[in-house]
Scaffold this motif. Structure first.
Motif, PDB file in Angstrom:
ATOM      1  N   ILE B  86       0.914  -1.442  -0.077  1.00 39.41           N
ATOM      2  CA  ILE B  86       0.011   0.133   0.075  1.00 39.41           C
ATOM      3  C   ILE B  86       0.933   1.204   0.109  1.00 39.41           C
ATOM      4  O   ILE B  86       0.244   2.014  -0.431  1.00 39.41           O
ATOM      5  CB  ILE B  86      -1.419  -0.016   0.809  1.00 39.41           C
ATOM      6  CG1 ILE B  86      -2.144  -0.927   1.216  1.00 39.41           C
ATOM      7  CG2 ILE B  86      -1.578   1.524   1.408  1.00 39.41           C
ATOM      8  CD1 ILE B  86      -2.624  -1.272   2.211  1.00 39.41           C
ATOM      9  N   THR B  99      -5.737   1.308  -2.592  1.00 38.94           N
ATOM     10  CA  THR B  99      -6.649   0.265  -2.203  1.00 38.94           C
ATOM     11  C   THR B  99      -7.206   0.636   0.461  1.00 38.94           C
ATOM     12  O   THR B  99      -8.358   0.286   0.609  1.00 38.94           O
ATOM     13  CB  THR B  99      -6.149  -1.186  -1.819  1.00 38.94           C
ATOM     14  OG1 THR B  99      -4.699  -1.504  -0.894  1.00 38.94           O
ATOM     15  CG2 THR B  99      -6.686  -2.109  -2.851  1.00 38.94           C
ATOM     16  N   ALA B 100      -5.960   1.363   0.207  1.00 38.24           N
ATOM     17  CA  ALA B 100      -6.186   1.573   2.158  1.00 38.24           C
ATOM     18  C   ALA B 100      -6.011   3.354   1.701  1.00 38.24           C
ATOM     19  O   ALA B 100      -4.449   3.069   1.488  1.00 38.24           O
ATOM     20  CB  ALA B 100      -5.464   1.169   2.628  1.00 38.24           C
ATOM     21  N   ASP B 101      -6.158   4.322   2.366  1.00 37.85           N
ATOM     22  CA  ASP B 101      -5.604   5.078   2.635  1.00 37.85           C
ATOM     23  C   ASP B 101      -4.807   5.089   4.079  1.00 37.85           C
ATOM     24  O   ASP B 101      -4.759   4.240   4.485  1.00 37.85           O
ATOM     25  CB  ASP B 101      -6.585   6.346   2.270  1.00 37.85           C
ATOM     26  CG  ASP B 101      -7.563   6.144   4.484  1.00 37.85           C
ATOM     27  OD1 ASP B 101      -7.868   4.951   5.051  1.00 37.85           O
ATOM     28  OD2 ASP B 101      -8.145   7.419   4.490  1.00 37.85           O
ATOM     29  N   ILE B 103      -5.090   5.976   6.884  1.00 35.15           N
ATOM     30  CA  ILE B 103      -5.669   5.771   8.224  1.00 35.15           C
ATOM     31  C   ILE B 103      -5.877   4.155   8.408  1.00 35.15           C
ATOM     32  O   ILE B 103      -5.782   3.661   9.273  1.00 35.15           O
ATOM     33  CB  ILE B 103      -7.587   6.331   8.932  1.00 35.15           C
ATOM     34  CG1 ILE B 103      -7.277   7.882   8.662  1.00 35.15           C
ATOM     35  CG2 ILE B 103      -7.885   6.139  10.143  1.00 35.15           C
ATOM     36  CD1 ILE B 103      -8.351   8.946   8.256  1.00 35.15           C
ATOM     37  N   ALA B 104      -6.380   3.752   7.525  1.00 36.48           N
ATOM     38  CA  ALA B 104      -6.894   2.386   7.053  1.00 36.48           C
ATOM     39  C   ALA B 104      -5.144   1.692   6.960  1.00 36.48           C
ATOM     40  O   ALA B 104      -5.013   0.624   7.686  1.00 36.48           O
ATOM     41  CB  ALA B 104      -7.008   1.593   5.565  1.00 36.48           C
ATOM     42  N   ALA B 107      -4.216   1.199  10.680  1.00 32.92           N
ATOM     43  CA  ALA B 107      -5.483  -0.322  11.479  1.00 32.92           C
ATOM     44  C   ALA B 107      -3.965  -1.574  10.727  1.00 32.92           C
ATOM     45  O   ALA B 107      -4.566  -2.191  11.898  1.00 32.92           O
ATOM     46  CB  ALA B 107      -6.230   0.088  10.711  1.00 32.92           C
ATOM     47  N   ILE B 108      -4.038  -1.301   9.919  1.00 33.94           N
ATOM     48  CA  ILE B 108      -3.109  -2.993   9.623  1.00 33.94           C
ATOM     49  C   ILE B 108      -2.268  -2.691  10.053  1.00 33.94           C
ATOM     50  O   ILE B 108      -2.325  -3.636  10.511  1.00 33.94           O
ATOM     51  CB  ILE B 108      -3.389  -2.597   7.698  1.00 33.94           C
ATOM     52  CG1 ILE B 108      -4.263  -2.549   6.755  1.00 33.94           C
ATOM     53  CG2 ILE B 108      -2.339  -3.901   7.332  1.00 33.94           C
ATOM     54  CD1 ILE B 108      -3.862  -2.571   5.590  1.00 33.94           C
ATOM     55  N   ALA B 110      -2.201  -2.177  13.065  1.00 35.34           N
ATOM     56  CA  ALA B 110      -2.850  -2.420  14.688  1.00 35.34           C
ATOM     57  C   ALA B 110      -3.630  -3.535  14.415  1.00 35.34           C
ATOM     58  O   ALA B 110      -3.020  -4.588  15.281  1.00 35.34           O
ATOM     59  CB  ALA B 110      -3.718  -1.691  14.932  1.00 35.34           C
ATOM     60  N   THR B 160      -6.200  12.041   2.505  1.00 33.28           N
ATOM     61  CA  THR B 160      -5.405  11.187   3.155  1.00 33.28           C
ATOM     62  C   THR B 160      -5.225   9.914   2.309  1.00 33.28           C
ATOM     63  O   THR B 160      -4.378   9.229   2.861  1.00 33.28           O
ATOM     64  CB  THR B 160      -6.164  10.351   4.374  1.00 33.28           C
ATOM     65  OG1 THR B 160      -8.183   9.846   3.925  1.00 33.28           O
ATOM     66  CG2 THR B 160      -7.120  11.615   5.165  1.00 33.28           C
ATOM     67  N   SER B 161      -5.516  10.058   1.051  1.00 27.40           N
ATOM     68  CA  SER B 161      -5.053   8.557   0.229  1.00 27.40           C
ATOM     69  C   SER B 161      -3.284   8.666  -0.151  1.00 27.40           C
ATOM     70  O   SER B 161      -2.817   9.829  -0.295  1.00 27.40           O
ATOM     71  CB  SER B 161      -5.656   8.678  -1.357  1.00 27.40           C
ATOM     72  OG  SER B 161      -4.679   8.534  -1.886  1.00 27.40           O
TER      73      SER B 161
END
Lengths: 221, 316, 679
Positions: B86, B99-101, B103-104, B107-108, B110, B160-161
């Protein structure tokens, strides 16, 4: 140096001054405080010089030089000697714990921003955006005086407060008249000496520089 | 969200780079550290040898370890590799980047940490629990600071991307932005905490009272340990790359041409080398903090990030 | 109105529940049959309700009906629209899972006591909650609300032999009624301004919508309604009943209370504060937002300190209600600045969180119920290592824990991600001060999310991993078939909510459209169902399916590559650092796991910690006793003074009591005279 670049550098310096104010607020060691204070002086002096350059006001150069001499070299040196002679080695004690102080500090900055917002709308000076920082520096200096126990840290807080006032003058009106600034600079220098003498006096009376001891004065009579 | 064969190749190349170069970066940091402390180093390639050796070692499982313990190394590795796909490392236009910004992405990481913490508690020793508890404490206090730092960057880039943020910085003129400077400082502190480096945690220690991450992973052995160590190396590389992507992406390929990729690799290597030096400077100059100083450390990170946000509104 | 449309279906679902409640009284003597029958009908009825709600939201249409019953001249009005349809399907979905779960769970209780009371009040409780959702006038709303509150009171006090449960039930009913009074007052104000204070015609919601009470009265009505519903939702500082009442009820009821009843209160906030009153100024939303943030942070911090597994879950419900309230507050603020799309985004985040919280919280309560069922133990300090004995329950609990900790790929993450996106879009707000304060709120939310991860690592690890900390008193056995089935449905739903958010958002879309006149589905799903792009792809995007496939592929490749037969695996004793007498009690437990945070955030609580060392005999090793008490500081601020004052007043009033008949007659006499003189 273009006008835009001057504004950018000035903003950066304002940000650094804000950072040093917070640094003073959270620093535990006395010598660390002195270093941060000296750095704040450096940023202040450079900022003043830049404002003087881009606004074409020559008296600001003198202010900048004066700041450099007094706040970066003279005052830290005097305080250094003082601390050395008083043998203050302990870490700075604070009344409120550091994370809380930080949060209060952030609130203070937001408050200053809110307070200076109308002025920012009206002013046309290139330094108008730094006014909020200047006001926060004043308030943070005051906050530092409130949250610290020892007298030495209080004088640093006081000097930081004065830095904020100086910065406010620069950013709001391109500086005070030279005569006033000279007077203030001299005042501060003398204040530092007087503070120094006071410290010795306080210590000989109470065997401590903890201002809590002053509370005893009430009971003396 | 572009789908062309060249971008898929770039993506594969990036994942391969991240996975297989991560031990090299770890080796570089260790080598520099040895030099800085006047020790003889085991060489740049020692992490590879370690991992290789561990894959052939016997796995010793604690008697009451459950499937969680055996699954965790794979999960941690998988999540970390996904994060590697990513974050823009060599190109701003890697297709999985969208596929994830950010913030995501956090979380990954995390998710991987969640499983490591569970595994730490699985064997039923006091150390594992201690490590899990401390690791989760550091992580939970790092999170607000991380978000604030992300917020500041997203204010500047209006996104945030990750690929978009990188793209904006590459394509805009260089400016002195106090907000980004503060965000960078905050990010550096958070990265130190997240990757478990000195002064928050010492990756080399196995002394009971000072371990955080190591205590959590104490029970792993054999191929499990290899995966955990490898994932840790990847994570270090990824945080360095994330810093590069957010604050200094210049030189990164924006398309898929061979020439731009070569430039991208050269600049990436140079930047990583510099970051390695920075890590070593910090690690040799500072001592590890007491565990209850860590909240203050992370509080400072939060403060810096907040100052970044404030200075964006006040000064820019 | 065709029968297979939302309103008649919803109504028939309620009728089935009410019928069953009556029937249960007749079947008292055949307990097993009663349980089977009741929960079968309940499952069917929830299925019908789910369909009705789904249809209502999907079509976005509105159906109304006037019921022939009610007070004279004041008939009951009912209505189903997108908003009530959403909560209808949420309640029915959870009800469905809990009904299936209850087959085996309630049979497990039968050996100890009769289940008639449980069944009757269960049915009334479900009926009450569904009635609240379809009622369209103040009378009917309040009656349904009371039905819901009273039936749940009896459910909380179901195991009424313990004084603790009775106390919990009392506290619950007390606060529920304070809330109800506030709601009633709010309705009174609105109805008065709608049709004048002389008649009752303003009691319909449609009349209240047209009321124009002016700024002051609108604010009063708004906050009365908000705090009234907030007391039911467990918003700090009105949360004290929640951690007492939810654990006291049987686990299937706890699941319903946490997953559904709190959402009914949220529905009330949305219906009255946003739909009927409408947001007029931004600071209303600001207050809601701040209270939501405080609730979220305090809720999770309390949860972290608990050792009782059901109390942890109850406190974490407080946290999640806080997160939902944050979403609602954001939506209110955006609405007041006419930023329709952002308002829709924040509202969608809140609704999504309602849905996913319902699913994972019912899953967790059901799993906690099966732990309780099989070990007879709620205290985590006495549990551990259950993963070997309860493989199903533990795996399903893990799904719930991952979901509640907002881990990507699971339901809880999507809604928190959407809330963060709504926060991050705050720079478009015209108010400079709000722009600066919003990020700080987002940081608090991030702290909450991270602490929540920490909390559920603790709960799962201490309960299911490691070794059992205390000698088991009963045979530990896996949960029954229906319990496993229900938990699996919840786990799959939770995963589905995490993996396919675009479908759900597309479905929900009619609700924000009707409430805040904005929608996000067209932009959120602009790149197909795989992608979630709330505002635009440049701003932020998230693709749960691809991340899932990516992680899955990486795990699979690593597994295939390295899990070969290259090296053996050996089981050996846990490493004890050379100390040979290691016991399970030396493991980290719940209290020790939470210790660092107790130290950092301890100032928010009243923590009394003591270590006592005593020597049993001279020469023997000292015995060390550690005790810890954590109390709610808010109890001393908001409740203790009132309870003390009430006690004092009661004592003063007690002086009037003498026990002599003549004195009482004298009181009546004096009252009569006074009234005759002054009236």
């Amino acid at each position: 140096m273009s006008h835009e670049l001057a504004i950018e550098i000035n903003s950066l310096l304002a940000a650094l001054i804000l950072l040093t104010s917070f640094g003073l607020l959270v620093q535990r060691r006395v010598y660390g405080l002195l270093h941060i204070f000296a750095w704040q002086g450096v940023f202040l002096s450079v900022s003043t010089a830049i404002v003087g350059y881009s606004a074409g006001l020559n008296h600001l150069y003198i202010s900048a030089a004066m700041t450099l001499v007094i706040k970066v070299f003279a005052l830290p040196y005097i305080l250094y000697v003082l601390i050395h002679k008083l043998r203050i080695k302990k870490e700075v004690e604070d009344m409120v714990n550091i994370p809380t102080t930080m949060l209060i500090g952030i609130a203070v900055v937001i408050f200053s921003y809110h307070l200076t917002a109308p002025i920012r709308e009206l002013s046309t000076l290139m330094t108008r955006s730094t006014l909020a920082v200047a006001l926060s520096t004043v308030l943070l200096g005051l906050l530092m005086m409130i949250t610290r126990k020892k007298a030495v840290t209080q004088i640093i807080g006081f000097l930081a407060l004065e830095n904020g006032l100086f910065f406010a003058a620069t950013s709001a009106t391109y500086g005070m008249p030279l005569v006033v600034e000279l007077g203030v600079a001299l005042d501060i220098l003398i204040a530092a000496f007087i503070f120094g003498m006071f410290f010795f006096q306080i210590r000989t009376s109470f065997d401590s520089l903890d201002l809590k001891e002053m509370e005893k004065l009430k009971d003396l009579d | 969200m572009t789908n062309s064969s060249s971008s898929i190749i770039v993506e594969c190349l990036q994942v391969a780079t991240v996975v297989f170069l991560a031990p090299l970066f770890t080796g570089w940091v260790r080598l520099l550290k040895c030099r800085a402390q006047a020790r003889t180093s085991a060489g740049l390639l020692q992490p590879y040898r370690d991992i290789y050796k561990l894959f052939f070692k016997e796995v010793a499982l604690a008697e009451n370890a459950s499937w969680i313990f055996r699954f965790t190394p794979y999960m941690v590795f998988g999540a970390t590799v996904m994060a590697g796909a990513i974050i823009p490392v060599i190109s701003t236009r890697a297709p999985l980047s969208a596929t994830a910004d950010i913030i995501a992405l956090v979380a990954i990481f995390a998710l991987a940490r969640f499983f490591s913490a569970l595994a730490g508690m699985d064997a039923g020793t006091a150390f594992g629990g201690m490590g899990s508890s401390r690791e989760m404490m550091v992580a939970s206090l790092a999170e607000p600071a991380m978000l604030m730092s992300v917020f500041t960057i997203s204010l500047v880039n209006r996104s945030t991307s990750l690929s978009q943020m990188t793209h904006v910085i590459v394509n805009s003129p260089i400016m002195l932005r106090p907000s980004l400077a503060f965000a960078l400082l905050a990010f550096a502190l958070i990265a130190i905490a997240e990757t478990g480096r000195i002064p928050v945690d010492n990756p080399a220690t196995h002394l009971e009272l000072t371990m955080i991450h190591e205590a959590m992973c104490l029970e792993f052995s054999g191929r499990h340990l290899a995966l955990i160590e490898w994932a840790k190396g990847i994570k270090l590389l990824l945080f360095a790359s994330l810093g590069i992507a957010l604050f200094a992406p210049w030189g990164m390929a924006t398309g898929g041409t061979l020439q731009s990729l070569v430039i991208s690799y050269v600049t990436l290597t140079a930047k990583l080398a510099v970051i390695g030096v920075a890590i070593v400077l910090i690690e040799t100059r500072l001592a590890k903090m007491r565990i209850f100083r860590v909240p203050e450390f992370l509080g400072a990170a939060f403060l810096l990030a907040t100052l970044g946000m404030l200075s964006y509104f006040m000064l820019e | 109105m065709p029968f297979f449309s939302p309103l008649p279906l919803a109504f028939s679902s309620i009728v089935i529940f009410l019928m069953m409640a009556g029937l249960a009284l007749l079947l008292q003597n055949r307990q097993t049959f009663l349980v089977n029958m009741a929960f079968f009908l309940s499952t069917v009825s929830c299925g019908i309700g789910l369909y009705a709600g789904f249809e209502a939201v999907a079509s976005g249409s509105m159906q109304t009906m006037i019921m022939p019953i009610g007070l004279p001249d004041l008939p009951f009005y009912i209505r189903v629209d997108a908003l009530s349809g959403f909560f209808l399907s949420l309640a029915s979905l959870t009800g469905l899972m809990v009904s299936i779960y209850s087959f085996d769970y309630v049979k497990g209780i039968l050996s100890a006591r009769k289940a008639t009371k449980l069944v009757v009040f269960y049915c009334l409780f479900m009926a009450g909650m569904l009635l609240v959702l379809i009622s369209d006038d103040a009378y009917f709303f309040m009656s349904s609300w009371e039905l819901m509150a009273l039936s749940s009171f009896f459910l909380v006090s179901f195991e009424d032999e313990s004084a603790e449960n009775r106390r919990a039930a009392f506290l619950y009913i007390l606060i529920a009624h304070i809330g109800a009074v506030m709601i009633l007052l709010s309705f009174g104000i609105l109805a008065g301004f709608a049709a004048g204070f002389e008649n009752f015609m303003g009691y319909r919601f449609s009349a209240m919508r047209s009321a124009e009470p002016g700024m002051l009265w609108a604010s009063i009505a708004f906050f009365l309604a908000f705090f009234g519903f907030a007391s039911k939702a467990g918003v700090v500082p009105l949360h004290v009943w929640l951690p007492e009442a939810h654990p006291a009820a049987p686990s299937n009821i706890s699941a319903l209370m946490s997953a559904v009843m709190l959402k009914i209160a949220i529905y009330g906030i949305l219906r009255v504060c946003m739909d009927i009153i409408g947001v007029q100024v931004w600071w209303w939303g600001g207050v809601v937002l701040v209270i939501g943030l405080i609730t979220a942070v305090m809720g999770i911090l309390y949860a972290l300190m608990q050792v009782d597994i059901k109390r942890v879950l109850a406190y974490s419900s407080v946290e999640h209600v806080g997160i939902i309230t944050v979403g609602i507050g954001l939506s209110m603020i955006f609405t007041s600045f006419e930023l329709r799309m952002l308002a829709a985004l924040a509202l969608t985040a809140a609704l999504y969180h309602c849905l996913s919280h319902s699913v994972f919280k019912s899953l967790l309560f059901m799993a906690a119920g099966s732990v309780l069922h099989s070990t007879g133990e709620r205290n985590m300090e006495r549990l551990g290592g259950l993963i070997h004995k309860l493989p199903w329950t533990s795996a399903l609990f893990l799904v719930g824990a991952l979901s509640i900790a907002a881990m990507p790929l699971f339901g809880g993450f999507v809604s928190e991600w959407l809330t963060f996106q709504a926060f991050l879009l705050s720079p478009v707000l015209p108010n400079a001060l709000l722009k600066i304060l919003f990020p700080l709120g987002a940081a608090l939310l991030a702290l909450t999310a991270a602490l929540s991860a920490r909390c559920f690592v603790k709960v799962f690890a201490v309960t299911f991993l490691g070794q059992r900390r205390a000698v088991p008193t009963t045979e530990t056995h896996e949960a029954g078939m229906s319990m496993r089935l229900a938990m699996s449905i919840a786990a799959i739903s939770s995963l589905a909510l995490g993996l396919f958010p675009s479908f759900v958002i597309d479905w929900i879309d009619t609700v924000p459209q009707s409430l805040v006149k904005g929608r996000i589905a067209s932009s959120a799903g602009a790149f197909g169902w795989m992608w979630l792009t709330p505002i635009s792809a440049e701003r932020a995007s998230y693709s749960a399916p691809i991340v899932f496939i990516g992680i899955f592929a990486a795990v699979a490749v690593a597994w295939l590559a390295f899990h070969g037969k290259k090296a053996a695996t050996r089981r050996s004793a846990t490493w004890d650092c050379g100390f040979e007498k290691m016991t399970p009690r030396m493991q980290y437990n719940s209290t020790s796991f939470a210790m660092p945070l107790r130290r950092i955030f301890g100032f928010l609580f009243v923590v009394s910690e003591s270590v006592r060392t005593s020597h049993a005999q001279p020469g023997s090793a000292p015995r060390i006793r550690y005790s810890l008490r954590i109390e709610d500081r808010l109890w001393y601020v908001f409740y203790k003074p009132f309870s003390d004052a009430a006690y004092y007043l009661a004592k003063q009033a007690n002086r009037l009591q003498h026990g002599r008949m003549q004195i009482y007659l004298l009181y009546s006499f004096i009252t009569l005279i006074t009234l005759l003189v002054f009236a």
